[in-house]
Structures are given as structure tokens and as C-alpha cells.
Design a protein around this motif. Structure first.
Motif: not given
Length: 118
Positions: A71-81, A100-111, A113-117
Motif C-alpha cells: 500500500r505504501r508503494t502504491a501510494c508513492v507511485c500514485i503521488k509520483k505519477y 468505485c466502491g473501494v475503501h483505501l486506508p489513505f486518500v490518493p493526493s499529492p499531500n 504522507d505515504c510513510s503513514r499508510v
């Protein structure tokens, strides 16, 4: 000599088990991109219904990123791209999982903090 042959067979068998054992491979940015490519035109738009292929990708990514490191890797990749792709609507990016009816433990956003996911 027979003893050496038995040892070689045992070593060979053990090596085969190691090579054929299932691996717990971590998700990579290329995987994240693959799942989210069907969402690009939607995320560059102004809203409306989310394409089915996009939601399938979001669900697939959510299933693939089932561990905290993934999840942290996905977060970093989403932020990057999301920072590199021009024309993305940040509101649509942030609300895509919920749309899409999917619950994520973080909000995809440039802000985010993926280390806290979790």
C-alpha cells in the motif's frame, strides 16, 4: 561414490524446491500504472460516471496491494505519477476509490504522507 550421488540428488531436489516455491513479490510502480491506465481519461475530465474498466483496475490494485509495504508503494507511485501527468483533476483522483466502491486506508493526493499508510 554412491553417497556422493545421494547428496547431489538431495541438493538438486532442494534447489528445485527453492526455485519453484511461490514468491511473495511486492507490488511495483509498473503494476500500479497498469491497473490505473483505464482511468486516465476519466481523471482528466470533469466527472461523470467512472468507466467500468477503471473501477476494475482500482479494485485489482486494491487487491494486489494487500500489505502495508505494498500500500505504501502504491501510494508513492500514485503521488509520483499524479504529479507528472498533466491535466489530472485532483478532486477526481482523490475520490476515485470511493467512486468505485473501494475503501483505501489513505486518500490518493499529492499531500499524502505515504510513510503513514497502514
Amino acid at each position: 561414490m554412491a553417497n556422493l550421488s545421494v547428496q547431489m540428488v538431495i541438493c538438486f531436489t532442494f534447489a528445485c524446491f527453492l526455485l519453484l516455491a511461490p514468491r511473495n513479490e511486492a507490488i511495483e510502480c509498473q503494476d500500479v500504472v497498469k491497473y490505473l491506465v483505464p482511468c486516465m481519461s476519466y481523471l482528466r475530465g470533469t466527472g461523470g460516471p467512472v468507466p467500468g474498466a477503471c473501477c476494475s483496475g482500482v479494485r485489482g490494485l486494491n487487491e494486489a496491494a494487500s500489505t502495508t509495504p505494498d500500500r505504501r508503494t502504491a501510494c508513492v507511485c500514485i503521488k509520483k505519477y499524479s504529479g507528472e501527468i498533466t491535466g489530472l483533476n485532483p478532486n477526481l483522483v482523490g475520490s476515485l476509490p470511493e467512486s468505485c466502491g473501494v475503501h483505501l486506508p489513505f486518500v490518493p493526493s499529492p499531500n499524502t504522507d505515504c510513510s503513514r499508510v497502514p
